[in-house]
Design an enzyme around this catalytic site. Sequence first.
Site, mmCIF file in Angstrom:
data_model
loop_
_atom_site.group_PDB
_atom_site.id
_atom_site.type_symbol
_atom_site.label_atom_id
_atom_site.label_comp_id
_atom_site.label_asym_id
_atom_site.label_seq_id
_atom_site.Cartn_x
_atom_site.Cartn_y
_atom_site.Cartn_z
ATOM 1 N N GLU A 169 -32.364 11.557 -1.611
ATOM 2 C CA GLU A 169 -33.574 11.554 -2.793
ATOM 3 C C GLU A 169 -34.051 10.490 -3.869
ATOM 4 O O GLU A 169 -33.236 10.038 -4.652
ATOM 5 C CB GLU A 169 -31.608 12.156 -4.228
ATOM 6 C CG GLU A 169 -31.064 13.356 -3.837
ATOM 7 C CD GLU A 169 -29.921 13.933 -3.979
ATOM 8 O OE1 GLU A 169 -29.380 12.936 -4.859
ATOM 9 O OE2 GLU A 169 -28.971 14.264 -3.375
ATOM 10 N N GLU A 276 -27.629 20.759 3.609
ATOM 11 C CA GLU A 276 -27.134 20.460 3.202
ATOM 12 C C GLU A 276 -26.756 22.279 2.525
ATOM 13 O O GLU A 276 -26.924 22.383 1.248
ATOM 14 C CB GLU A 276 -27.101 20.166 1.663
ATOM 15 C CG GLU A 276 -26.677 18.468 2.015
ATOM 16 C CD GLU A 276 -27.046 17.475 1.214
ATOM 17 O OE1 GLU A 276 -26.725 17.750 -0.253
ATOM 18 O OE2 GLU A 276 -26.730 16.110 1.358
HETATM 19 O O1 G3I Z 1 -11.824 12.941 -5.282
HETATM 20 C C1 G3I Z 1 -11.787 12.792 -7.246
HETATM 21 C C2 G3I Z 1 -10.621 13.399 -7.808
HETATM 22 O O2 G3I Z 1 -9.083 12.872 -7.168
HETATM 23 C C3 G3I Z 1 -10.785 13.571 -9.060
HETATM 24 O O3 G3I Z 1 -9.389 14.217 -9.986
HETATM 25 C C4 G3I Z 1 -12.000 14.227 -9.550
HETATM 26 C C5 G3I Z 1 -12.139 14.447 -11.136
HETATM 27 O O4 G3I Z 1 -13.098 14.014 -11.296
HETATM 28 O O5 G3I Z 1 -12.953 14.066 -9.374
HETATM 29 C C6 G3I Z 1 -12.573 13.817 -7.742
HETATM 30 O O6 G3I Z 1 -13.779 13.318 -7.341
HETATM 31 C C7 G3I Z 1 -14.586 14.427 -6.867
HETATM 32 C C8 G3I Z 1 -15.718 14.064 -5.881
HETATM 33 O O7 G3I Z 1 -16.890 14.440 -5.601
HETATM 34 C C9 G3I Z 1 -15.011 15.378 -4.738
HETATM 35 O O8 G3I Z 1 -14.639 16.378 -5.817
HETATM 36 C C10 G3I Z 1 -16.206 13.017 -8.110
HETATM 37 O O9 G3I Z 1 -15.614 12.898 -9.281
HETATM 38 C C11 G3I Z 1 -17.337 14.177 -7.580
HETATM 39 O O10 G3I Z 1 -18.379 13.257 -8.234
HETATM 40 C C12 G3I Z 1 -18.078 14.073 -6.582
HETATM 41 O O11 G3I Z 1 -19.104 14.463 -6.321
HETATM 42 C C13 G3I Z 1 -19.478 14.601 -5.532
HETATM 43 C C14 G3I Z 1 -21.563 14.590 -5.642
HETATM 44 O O12 G3I Z 1 -22.193 14.605 -4.001
HETATM 45 C C15 G3I Z 1 -21.742 13.220 -6.325
HETATM 46 O O13 G3I Z 1 -22.779 13.518 -6.571
HETATM 47 C C16 G3I Z 1 -19.541 16.216 -4.458
HETATM 48 O O14 G3I Z 1 -18.838 16.313 -3.205
HETATM 49 C C17 G3I Z 1 -20.844 16.135 -2.653
HETATM 50 O O15 G3I Z 1 -20.985 17.344 -2.246
HETATM 51 C C18 G3I Z 1 -22.485 16.162 -3.494
HETATM 52 O O16 G3I Z 1 -22.731 15.498 -2.034
HETATM 53 C C19 G3I Z 1 -24.181 15.565 -2.844
HETATM 54 C C20 G3I Z 1 -25.006 15.185 -1.279
HETATM 55 O O17 G3I Z 1 -24.164 13.731 -1.304
HETATM 56 C C21 G3I Z 1 -26.190 14.603 -1.391
HETATM 57 N N1 G3I Z 1 -26.838 15.577 -1.689
HETATM 58 C C22 G3I Z 1 -26.247 16.616 -2.360
HETATM 59 C C23 G3I Z 1 -24.676 17.221 -2.841
HETATM 60 C C24 G3I Z 1 -24.372 17.581 -4.288
HETATM 61 O O18 G3I Z 1 -24.753 16.638 -5.362
#
Ligand code: G3I
Length: 388
Positions: A169, A276
């Site tokens: 990105e 994705e």
């Molecule tokens: O695991 C913690 C948890 O302990 C906590 O209580 C909670 C509170 O916010 O957060 C949890 O972590 C989150 C994590 O996902 C697991 O669910 C993070 O906040 C959250 O920011 C994270 O989001 C990830 C996101 O990327 C971050 O930008 C998504 O899972 C993941 O699917 C997403 O993946 C991205 C690709 O890498 C790149 N392309 C876009 C795609 C979707 O955004």
Amino acid sequence: MPLNRRKFILNHAALATALLPLGATVRAKAVYASGLSEVFKDDFFLGTAISNKTLSGSDPAMFKLIAQEFNTITAENAMKWQSIHPDHERWDWRLADRFVKFGHEANMLMIGHTLIWHKQTPPTVFFKSRKKQDALISRDLLLKRLRLHVQTVIDRYKRQIALWDVVNEAVTDKGRWRESHWYDIMGEEFLEQAFRAAREADPSAHLMYNDFNMEKRQKQRFIIHILNILRKRGVTVDGVGLQCHVSLAANAPSIDALEAAIINFAKAGLRVHITELDVDVLPNAWKYKGLHIDDLPIDSDPLDPYKNGLPARIEQQLAERYQALFELFIKHRDKIARVSLWGTSDDESWKNDRPVIGRTNHPLLFDTQKRSKKAYDAIYNLKVKRAP
Ligand code: G3I
């Protein structure tokens, strides 16, 4: 010798063997790849993303389902900078090692995701002071950090992982460099340096640039342009990842726009990876980005209409959308190396929390009970339809 792309496209088994640790024996489990990936085995690899929850071991049934249905895996979060390298001197390999162990045991093609991104990277990477985030570090220091990170991660896993999302990105939908700390400090050079570092770490790896909204023409043109510049400078990028976060409600992107993207990237000499894939069934709620559904200043029901399951009509539309997408992918199977879903069952999808937290989305092929959905059947049946 550069990775023979055909090797992983045509002969997964050969690649898996080539990547085994020295002296290791093949321990592929009998259950692997008997499901959906089998349907597409002559077309492209079929994958999914594995969540940290699954890697933490709290859901063994998920491993079984993944091993049965898919032949390719990506770590949804476990290999990102903030997870694997939370501080300058600190590396945390636990979840990434489990990802690789599972991938090895289940004979999966593994994708390293992602080395350089503006998100999920600790601020300490970019700032002089841990406390005051006002002064950015120098270009030379950031380059040193980039190289150390990229090369340490690839070096650890290069016997098991041959495909890397090197940069994620870096470009806006309008076809410009995205403003980020990477860009602010290093300018456009960071893209080239990331691919250089990755290539040095593993000369035979398959290196990819990954982004969303790749059907936008300005974005496409710009990405092809900058990857061509890299090629002229002797830095080869092998593939491009079209994330494909699709919206059912907005009917976007259109199949035509996606087809044009696949064709254009392939014409530019890049292998296409659908990296994705998911299909968002909920109404657009970007206006309320970051808020919890219970805290909206309006009646939340219209923005979260499928809390109790998908109505048959929407379930059918979802199935048709998946079918149309896979028909397109099959049509361009000569250009597409892999199709990966962004998760396996609906309960674990990032779409439940983006843009609004706490909604109930249904974007994947398996429901919250890990039962296959109509969308799964629609794709599976493409095999029957194609049988002579
Ligand atoms: O695991 C913690 C948890 O302990 C906590 O209580 C909670 C509170 O916010 O957060 C949890 O972590 C989150 C994590 O996902 C697991 O669910 C993070 O906040 C959250 O920011 C994270 O989001 C990830 C996101 O990327 C971050 O930008 C998504 O899972 C993941 O699917 C997403 O993946 C991205 C690709 O890498 C790149 N392309 C876009 C795609 C979707 O955004």
